[in-house]
Structure formats: structure tokens, C-alpha cells
Motif scaffolding. Structure first.
Motif, PDB file in Angstrom:
ATOM      1  N   ALA A   1     -49.523  -1.310 -12.214  1.00  0.00           N
ATOM      2  CA  ALA A   1     -50.016  -2.128 -13.326  1.00  0.00           C
ATOM      3  C   ALA A   1     -49.882  -1.369 -14.651  1.00  0.00           C
ATOM      4  O   ALA A   1     -49.872  -1.972 -15.723  1.00  0.00           O
ATOM      5  N   ALA A   2     -49.814  -0.045 -14.569  1.00  0.00           N
ATOM      6  CA  ALA A   2     -49.671   0.809 -15.761  1.00  0.00           C
ATOM      7  C   ALA A   2     -49.446   2.239 -15.297  1.00  0.00           C
ATOM      8  O   ALA A   2     -49.642   2.554 -14.119  1.00  0.00           O
ATOM      9  N   MET A   3     -49.006   3.072 -16.235  1.00  0.00           N
ATOM     10  CA  MET A   3     -48.900   4.507 -15.944  1.00  0.00           C
ATOM     11  C   MET A   3     -49.555   5.273 -17.096  1.00  0.00           C
ATOM     12  O   MET A   3     -49.749   4.736 -18.188  1.00  0.00           O
ATOM     13  N   ALA A   4     -49.874   6.523 -16.841  1.00  0.00           N
ATOM     14  CA  ALA A   4     -50.366   7.407 -17.905  1.00  0.00           C
ATOM     15  C   ALA A   4     -49.792   8.784 -17.640  1.00  0.00           C
ATOM     16  O   ALA A   4     -49.744   9.232 -16.485  1.00  0.00           O
ATOM     17  N   SER A   5     -49.312   9.409 -18.698  1.00  0.00           N
ATOM     18  CA  SER A   5     -48.672  10.715 -18.556  1.00  0.00           C
ATOM     19  C   SER A   5     -49.298  11.697 -19.530  1.00  0.00           C
ATOM     20  O   SER A   5     -49.695  11.310 -20.637  1.00  0.00           O
TER      21      SER A   5
END
Ligand code: AFP
Length: 342
Positions: free
Chosen positions: A94-98
Motif C-alpha cells: 500500500a506504500a513504502m518508506a525508506s
């Protein structure tokens, strides 16, 4: 006598292992299995580039600085982009975070959304790149908490207790992938001739007896009294124990991995080095929480000096935290020193 069948029977590919783990969860749809497999593929791609780093002129820095104010290395960008591209279109996220991005990374509109969110530190220990020393990738997966639409901050800011998968890739003498889905910690080594991760470390347990302590002692003057005394204790200078050996690579993945196999403790305490970072350098979501889950699954423990890292409710994507991680007894001793001496 050489018996090829015996040898073949000992080989477990990561794909087979993940599929067998899936059978433990009859309710599983296979989405997570494929997500893990995508991460293994991304790892192979990154490993193939790190192995040729000096040759293809990807060594060195770009002129940019990431959200932490650190200079972005070219390989960081390659790793960041690789993980994103291997996962943006699959309909699993649904989303990513880096660690390299200030905000959430949305899934492009043209692709379907899924039920998980992926958080990652694409290239941990990147200041080691130019010196050809161990680096790694850390990842973690949560089930989204929002019902539908693009993933939100709420989906990513979950305590480690909610983790579904955590793992890391280590690019070193060989490339390894280590992961847990909450039923033990398993390590795979990349066989370059097959291009496949093979199970080499089944059900890793961190030894209770620590062998190493890992901390950047160069910063001792910025430490609290409790951290100083704890370090003297580990060195045997207070006469209460035999000294541990010191090892510090400066790449969390590398330091953690060694201590996971050998027993010991890694710590990066809160310090007074930089008033803008009173909680130390490490990031709660991208570094501390995933490794804390792995440590716990291996019989170890991770603390911020006061309590379990996995119980912390994150407040922001790039929150920092002190980290004490490794063999349980050593981490609990650290907590005692901090409680007593501050
Ligand atoms: P870099 O990615 O900037 O090299 O930072 C690596 C890291 O976050 C972690 O992997 C190390 O354990 C820690 O920083 C090392 O920090 P010091 O250089 O301050 O000891």
C-alpha cells in the motif's frame, strides 16, 4: 564416495524455505511469500552491483544530502531505487518508506494497492562503501491498518510488536539474507554460481555467553555515566567479569550479524555529540525495530536503555533511538547500569 544425491538433499533454496514456512500458516494467501521473494531478488540485484562497485564507477558520493543531512552515495541511490522498482507494481504493498526519503513513498497510481507496507534502509553503513567494507540492507513489513486507498503514515508508524517480517541482506565476504516471520530466524547465503540463496543458517540462536561488544568508543566523552560504567564492566575493568573482545565495523548490519552468530552486544547510546540528535544516531523504524524483532526471535533482546524497542510507538518516520541489542543478559545488564547511573 561422492554421492550427488546426498548433496542435493541438503540444498534448500530460499523459495522452498519460504513456501514451507507458508504451510505453517494455513490462512496465508501467498502474498507475503512473494513479497519476500521480491526482496531476495532485489538483494541479488544490489549485491551484483556492490560486488562490481569499484569497477563500474558507482563508488563515491553524489552531491546530494538525504533527509538525515548525510551525503547520499551513488550505491545508496541504486539500492533505494532497486527496492522500490522490485516492489512498486506487484499489488502487494500500500506504500513504502525508506531511510533515504523524507516522506512516505506512494505506490504509483497505475499499479494496484496491497495489504502490506514495506520500510527499508536501502544501504546501511554506506560510509563504508569507499573502503570496501561490509554494508547491508534492512527491511521490515507490516500489515496495513487503514482499510483502503493509498497507505498512510499510520500504516508505517506501528510498534515493532506488529511486525510481520523483518530481515536484512549483508554484502560482505559473501552475500547473505537473514529473515524472520516470527517463527525463528533463518539465514541464506547467495551461491554466486547458481544465483540463488541457499539455507545455510537454520533457526539461528544468539549465544547467551557474549563474545564481543561493539560500540564507537571514540565518542566516550559524550556518553552518560551509566554507558561509561557499563563499558568498563564489559572490559572487565571493574573486576566483575572477564573482558569481552571489542569489534566495531560501523555498519550496523555487519556488527549485528557478527554478534548474532557469536553472542555479544552492540550499542549506540544516546550521547551529547550532536545536540540535534540527543537520542543518538540510529533510526527506530529502519534500523532498530527490524533488528530488535530478529534479535528477539533468536533468543536475544533489544532495548533503548529503558525498555523493549518493540514496545515503542513510533511518532515519526525518521525518529532516532538509543539501541542496545544482542545477547539478552548483556542488554539487561546495560539497562541496569543506565537505571542506576543514568
Ligand atoms: P552510515 O550509513 O552513514 O554509514 O551510518 C551507518 C549507521 O547508521 C549504522 O549502520 C552504524 O552502526 C552507525 O551508523 C555508525 O555510526 P558511527 O560512525 O557514528 O559510529
Amino acid at each position: 564416495m561422492y554421492d550427488p544425491d546426498q548433496q542435493l538433499m541438503r540444498i534448500t533454496t530460499i523459495e522452498r524455505h519460504i513456501l514451507e514456512e507458508q504451510k505453517i500458516h494455513p490462512e496465508a494467501t501467498g502474498t507475503l511469500t512473494y513479497l519476500l521473494y521480491d526482496l531476495a531478488m532485489a538483494g541479488k540485484y544490489i549485491a551484483s552491483h556492490t560486488a562490481r562497485a569499484g569497477l563500474v564507477e558507482v563508488l563515491g558520493s553524489t552531491e546530494e544530502y538525504n533527509v538525515q543531512g548525510e551525503q547520499v552515495m551513488k550505491l545508496d541511490r541504486l539500492a533505494d531505487q532497486t527496492i522500490f522498482r522490485f516492489n512498486d507494481h506487484t499489488g502487494r504493498l500500500a506504500a513504502m518508506a525508506s531511510e533515504e526519503h523524507a516522506d512516505l513513498i506512494p505506490i504509483p497510481e497505475k499499479y494496484p494497492l496491497g495489504k502490506y507496507v514495506l520500510l527499508f534502509d536501502p544501504l546501511d553503513g554506506s560510509s563504508n562503501i569507499d573502503y570496501n567494507t561490509t554494508i547491508g540492507t534492512i527491511f521490515s513489513v507490516y500489515r496495513r491498518v487503514t482499510k483502503d486507498g493509498p497507505g498512510t503514515l499510520e500504516d508505517c508508524l506501528q510498534p515493532g510488536r506488529n511486525l510481520v517480517v523483518a530481515g536484512y541482506l549483508i554484502y560482505s565476504v559473501s552475500t547473505m539474507l537473514v529473515y524472520t516471520t516470527g517463527s525463528g530466524v533463518h539465514g541464506f547465503t547467495l551461491d554466486p554460481s547458481l544465483g540463488e540463496f541457499l539455507l545455510t543458517h537454520d533457526n539461528i540462536r544468539i549465544p547467551d555467553e557474549g563474545k564481543y561488544f561493539s560500540v564507537n568508543q571514540g565518542y566516550e566523552k559524550y556518553w552518560s555515566e551509566g554507558v561509561k560504567r557499563f563499558t568498563r564492566h564489559l572490559q572487565g575493568l571493574d573486576g566483575e567479569r572477564k573482558p569481552l573482545s571489542a569489534r566495531y565495523i560501523g555498519s550496523l548490519v555487519g556488527d549485528f550479524h557478527r554478534n548474532l552468530l557469536s553472542g555479544g552486544i552492540f550499542y549506540y547510546p544516546a550521547d551529547r555529540k550532536d545536540p540535534s540528535k540527543p537520542e543518538g544516531k540510529l533510526r527506530l523504524l529502519y534500523e532498530a525495530i527490524p533488528l530488535a524483532f530478529i534479535a528477539e526471535q533468536a533468543g536475544g533482546y533489544a532495548s533503548n536503555g529503558k525498555g523493549n524497542i518493540l514496545d515503542i510507538q513510533p511518532a515519526s518516520l525518521h525518529q532516532r533511538t538509543p539501541l542496545f541489542i544482542g545477547s539478552r543478559e548483556l542488554v539487561e545488564t546495560a539497562e541496569q547500569y543506565l537505571k542506576t547511573y543514568g
